[in-house]
Design a protein around this motif. Sequence first.
Motif, PDB file in Angstrom:
ATOM      1  N   GLN B 493       0.816  -1.225   0.000  1.00 25.26           N
ATOM      2  CA  GLN B 493       0.000   0.000   0.000  1.00 25.26           C
ATOM      3  C   GLN B 493       0.853   1.282   0.000  1.00 25.26           C
ATOM      4  O   GLN B 493       0.542   2.256   0.670  1.00 25.26           O
ATOM      5  N   HIS B 494       1.932   1.261  -0.797  1.00 21.46           N
ATOM      6  CA  HIS B 494       2.851   2.401  -0.817  1.00 21.46           C
ATOM      7  C   HIS B 494       2.210   3.675  -1.354  1.00 21.46           C
ATOM      8  O   HIS B 494       2.671   4.775  -1.058  1.00 21.46           O
ATOM      9  N   HIS B 495       1.130   3.537  -2.142  1.00 23.71           N
ATOM     10  CA  HIS B 495       0.495   4.727  -2.717  1.00 23.71           C
ATOM     11  C   HIS B 495      -0.172   5.612  -1.666  1.00 23.71           C
ATOM     12  O   HIS B 495      -0.431   6.783  -1.917  1.00 23.71           O
ATOM     13  N   VAL B 496      -0.534   5.030  -0.521  1.00 27.65           N
ATOM     14  CA  VAL B 496      -1.299   5.810   0.462  1.00 27.65           C
ATOM     15  C   VAL B 496      -0.472   6.112   1.715  1.00 27.65           C
ATOM     16  O   VAL B 496      -1.018   6.366   2.779  1.00 27.65           O
ATOM     17  N   ALA B 497       0.837   6.085   1.576  1.00 31.03           N
ATOM     18  CA  ALA B 497       1.726   6.460   2.682  1.00 31.03           C
ATOM     19  C   ALA B 497       2.287   7.856   2.439  1.00 31.03           C
ATOM     20  O   ALA B 497       2.346   8.310   1.295  1.00 31.03           O
ATOM     21  N   ASP B 498       2.706   8.509   3.514  1.00 29.93           N
ATOM     22  CA  ASP B 498       3.445   9.764   3.327  1.00 29.93           C
ATOM     23  C   ASP B 498       4.681   9.474   2.495  1.00 29.93           C
ATOM     24  O   ASP B 498       4.995  10.184   1.539  1.00 29.93           O
ATOM     25  N   ILE B 499       5.373   8.399   2.919  1.00 28.57           N
ATOM     26  CA  ILE B 499       6.594   8.004   2.201  1.00 28.57           C
ATOM     27  C   ILE B 499       6.438   6.535   1.811  1.00 28.57           C
ATOM     28  O   ILE B 499       6.380   5.660   2.679  1.00 28.57           O
ATOM     29  N   GLY B 500       6.325   6.302   0.534  1.00 28.54           N
ATOM     30  CA  GLY B 500       6.158   4.935   0.059  1.00 28.54           C
ATOM     31  C   GLY B 500       7.350   4.509  -0.770  1.00 28.54           C
ATOM     32  O   GLY B 500       8.067   5.352  -1.350  1.00 28.54           O
ATOM     33  N   PHE B 501       7.582   3.222  -0.794  1.00 32.58           N
ATOM     34  CA  PHE B 501       8.653   2.673  -1.634  1.00 32.58           C
ATOM     35  C   PHE B 501       8.118   1.446  -2.344  1.00 32.58           C
ATOM     36  O   PHE B 501       7.393   0.655  -1.739  1.00 32.58           O
ATOM     37  N   PHE B 502       8.500   1.281  -3.610  1.00 27.02           N
ATOM     38  CA  PHE B 502       8.241  -0.012  -4.232  1.00 27.02           C
ATOM     39  C   PHE B 502       9.459  -0.476  -5.020  1.00 27.02           C
ATOM     40  O   PHE B 502      10.190   0.333  -5.602  1.00 27.02           O
ATOM     41  N   GLY B 503       9.662  -1.788  -4.993  1.00 28.34           N
ATOM     42  CA  GLY B 503      10.888  -2.357  -5.530  1.00 28.34           C
ATOM     43  C   GLY B 503      10.971  -2.332  -7.043  1.00 28.34           C
ATOM     44  O   GLY B 503       9.984  -2.565  -7.734  1.00 28.34           O
ATOM     45  N   ASN B 504      12.147  -2.033  -7.538  1.00 31.34           N
ATOM     46  CA  ASN B 504      12.456  -2.219  -8.948  1.00 31.34           C
ATOM     47  C   ASN B 504      13.961  -2.437  -9.060  1.00 31.34           C
ATOM     48  O   ASN B 504      14.641  -2.606  -8.042  1.00 31.34           O
ATOM     49  N   SER B 505      14.474  -2.465 -10.242  1.00 29.95           N
ATOM     50  CA  SER B 505      15.913  -2.704 -10.365  1.00 29.95           C
ATOM     51  C   SER B 505      16.491  -1.852 -11.486  1.00 29.95           C
ATOM     52  O   SER B 505      15.770  -1.389 -12.382  1.00 29.95           O
ATOM     53  N   ARG B 506      17.786  -1.614 -11.394  1.00 27.24           N
ATOM     54  CA  ARG B 506      18.515  -0.883 -12.428  1.00 27.24           C
ATOM     55  C   ARG B 506      19.787  -1.677 -12.743  1.00 27.24           C
ATOM     56  O   ARG B 506      20.173  -2.557 -11.988  1.00 27.24           O
ATOM     57  N   ARG B 507      20.419  -1.291 -13.821  1.00 31.35           N
ATOM     58  CA  ARG B 507      21.640  -1.983 -14.217  1.00 31.35           C
ATOM     59  C   ARG B 507      22.828  -1.034 -14.150  1.00 31.35           C
ATOM     60  O   ARG B 507      22.718   0.149 -14.500  1.00 31.35           O
ATOM     61  N   SER B 508      23.937  -1.567 -13.656  1.00 30.34           N
ATOM     62  CA  SER B 508      25.195  -0.820 -13.736  1.00 30.34           C
ATOM     63  C   SER B 508      26.227  -1.768 -14.326  1.00 30.34           C
ATOM     64  O   SER B 508      26.580  -2.777 -13.705  1.00 30.34           O
ATOM     65  N   GLY B 509      26.688  -1.464 -15.509  1.00 26.18           N
ATOM     66  CA  GLY B 509      27.597  -2.380 -16.190  1.00 26.18           C
ATOM     67  C   GLY B 509      26.899  -3.704 -16.424  1.00 26.18           C
ATOM     68  O   GLY B 509      25.791  -3.766 -16.958  1.00 26.18           O
ATOM     69  N   THR B 510      27.506  -4.755 -15.908  1.00 27.06           N
ATOM     70  CA  THR B 510      26.904  -6.082 -16.108  1.00 27.06           C
ATOM     71  C   THR B 510      26.142  -6.545 -14.869  1.00 27.06           C
ATOM     72  O   THR B 510      25.773  -7.710 -14.761  1.00 27.06           O
ATOM     73  N   HIS B 511      25.938  -5.645 -13.933  1.00 28.86           N
ATOM     74  CA  HIS B 511      25.284  -6.049 -12.681  1.00 28.86           C
ATOM     75  C   HIS B 511      23.942  -5.353 -12.505  1.00 28.86           C
ATOM     76  O   HIS B 511      23.793  -4.176 -12.844  1.00 28.86           O
TER      77      HIS B 511
END
Lengths: 193, 751
Positions: B493-511
């Motif tokens: 329920q991150h949309h209804v928090a003052d501060i919400g977080f939801f997981g995702n990922s990014r790439r740096s080089g090959t990691h």
Amino acid sequence: MLQRIGTKLYLADGCDLDPAALIPVMQGWIQRRQLPGLLIDVADYSHAHHGPGIMLIGNEGDLSVDFGEGRAGILYVRKREHASSLPDGLLACVRQCLLAAELLQRDNSLPDLQVDVRETRVILSDRLRAPNTPEAFAALRGELAIFAYRLYGDASLDRANDDPRDNLAVTVSAADEHNLAGLLGRTAAASMA
Amino acid sequence: MSESWKAKLQDRMPQEWSHEIDIFEGQMELRRQDRLDEKVFAETRLRRGVYGQRYDNGQRHDGIETRPLEFPSGELTKGPDTMWDAPGMQRIKVPYGGLSIAQMEALADLAEEYSDAILHVTTRQDFQLHYIHIDDTPDLMRRLAAVGLTTREACGNSVRNVTACPLAGVCRDQTFDVTPYSAALADFLLGHDDVQDFGRKFKVAFSGCEHHACALVNMHDLGFLARTRDVNGETQRGFTIYVGGGLGTVPHQAEVLEEFATVEEILPISQAVSRVFARHGEKRNRNRARVKFLVASVGIEEFRRLVREERKLLPHDEAWTDWIDDVPVEWERPLKAGMVLNGAERPEGFDDWFRTNVYHQRQPGYSVVTVNLPLGDITTWQMRQLADIARDYVSDNVRTTVEQNIVLRWVPDADLPALYRALKSVGLGDAGAGTIVDITACPGTDTCKLGIASSRGLAAELRQRLAVRNATMPDAVKDLKIKISGCFNSCGQHHVADIGFFGNSRRSGTHKVPHFQVVLGGQWDENAGSFGLAMTAVPAKSVPDVLDALTDRYVAERERGENFQSWVRRLGRKEVRAMFQQWTKLPAYEENPDLFLDWGDSRSYSIGDIGVGECAGEVVSLFSIEISKAESEHFDALLALDEGDYRQAEGRSYQAMLMAARALVRTQFLDVSLDADDIVSEFRTRFYDTELFFDRYAKGKFARYLFARHTRAPERNDQQEARRRIEEAQLFIEATHAAEARVNGVIVNPA
């Protein structure tokens, strides 16, 4: 046949253990397949008071560095059906605890960790067939005594608590001194099958 | 000692629930024998609350490589790419969060015997047990049924747990107690014929007031907000009904379906909404199958028209209103007389706890105490201790909350110090309920197949850090809410928090690097009045620093009386992103390898373990679901035959034919009742007289097996007779499959 059975060996008094340090250790066991059985994942319950701590989830059973009863120890609970008798099943459980103890004591990241092998808690987690009653304890005492003898030789058996809501748990105390290597030898024939 | 839980609890389970569990057990056996399609079984399983978990596709990335998990049942599956032996999750419904002491103790027993000694409270007031083997689930369900709890429709494409404000009945600002109404609707919709053919899940909530968070009706598929109006000088109770809200990847605010519906109308209107959703809702594209998309697509006016038309057509049902006269003036009774807290000695830590965890009820001398559960978890030992505490202070007046806590209601104020000591002694006395340290998190990568980042790992880390600083934190920060989801699906329920977080990922080089998207400015109050805005993604390991920077700046720059939402709006997305910029540039792996790990996990981060989620359920036809129950009944008839119980074998084979006939009738006429005469009559009219049931060679022969048995029960019950009836039932079921395929052009897996 009791399916869900377990044993717990306690850490020596005074062990200063950071549960988080166990996560990479157990992840490493999965990578290197260092314990018998199918190892699946590591669960972190270190935030739970007197809880299961860090748990290595397996197919046949779960192994945890457990903080239940307010005493840290290595707990292995067998959860799937096994062909063996109750004494054999418990010996397989305690062997799993002993193998984990050996690995933990050998691990450089856990310098203070020591396991006291003179006492084993037996857990029979089956309220249908083994409720926590004096009668159930009496009925199972013979088989538990066989287990205790094969593990320690002379040993005493005591019902751990009398709350009928709890699992039937039995404290097995060795009459003589024992060490990890010796108990690994005594349980060498125990099988996970 | 009893042979089985089934035998031991036979007289303590509601008969209907017991029978349903038997059917599920039969379906499990059919699946083991590969006589039930895995997709049909998956949806069946989900509708029993038996859910998949991470790694159940039989592989796991161990930090070095993805390795197979060789489960002993080999290729046997419990759904597409879901191995039979793989540990799974069992969700348990707790309507409006209401718990009794007996239920608390039963839950503790089950978590200890079948799970990992942890009970997890969810954001829908359910409980979840993890690492369960499917073979254990029928007995687990029986033990729940014996204490009045069910897992039915806890997952799958149906009506999920009906939630309600945990303060209902004791809230100082409520219009009236919504508990009886939420209980009545939960009971009415449970297993109802009209909620079996949805394209996706359907969530219902009840709220007693408009301005608190209460039950978050604005983010529900169907929401009820308590109202009263004056009719000829008398106060009439009713609800404003909301429809089409939801979070997920695309959050929608609910719209008003009816400004005022009387209490007599809430069940039939809900039934009408269910029918409209079943008929017009999307079925093929799961991503657009929630009712919010239907409302958005046709518009609220058209949706309202459809519901009102449907309401007019509904056949009258006594169940709509027969519960109303039994609604008590007070749903709960206190265990003890209310007494004020007056001069009693206050233990250390009590005042902080009192400030955050105690709510004064509308009834003088009583309070609600929130038991703050870290990450929503409580151990089995703690649950039994809490049951004892409840026994001493409040009896059965216990509820779960959508903030993953448990509340004890009707605590006499004079007992608060003693209660605090009791909670503290079992590790349940943490202060900070409802504050920034009381973080909500979904299971994330710990157990969820869809998890991208470790929501629980992050929540544990933040909780630990914030608890240390709690005493010195400004009130403006203490009162903020943090909610974390492991992916974009919003279970945290991150949309209804003052501060919400939801997981995702990014790439740096090959990691790959685990990240969390920062969502700011959501509103918890006003029943989830507005949703937060996604700002930017930061590495998971940077989140604590990001949080410090954010809260420090808020404290420094906020104007008098300015709340967090207003401050975020004033600051603007551009400025927020600029503030976070220093964390968004990723270093090379060698420069900071720790950044490439997730919280609570020492493995090199990978997204290779993400699987196919089961939140969406399997889109399986209503016929497939219903015919599988007939097949299970038939299977039980065979078992009874093997056991020499010929009377039961014959009775079950007749029941199997009735269920198969009803499954077929319901492809044309949803309203056929469970009455055998009705089923046979409708079947005859629609499929026999029309010859739709006839095949080229047997014509109507197999239908006549049903008619003959319905007209006359056998005079003798011996093995030969039972066997003959079972064979007839088998042929009838086969013919039903064939007829359905001919009529609807849908090929379902034949037995």
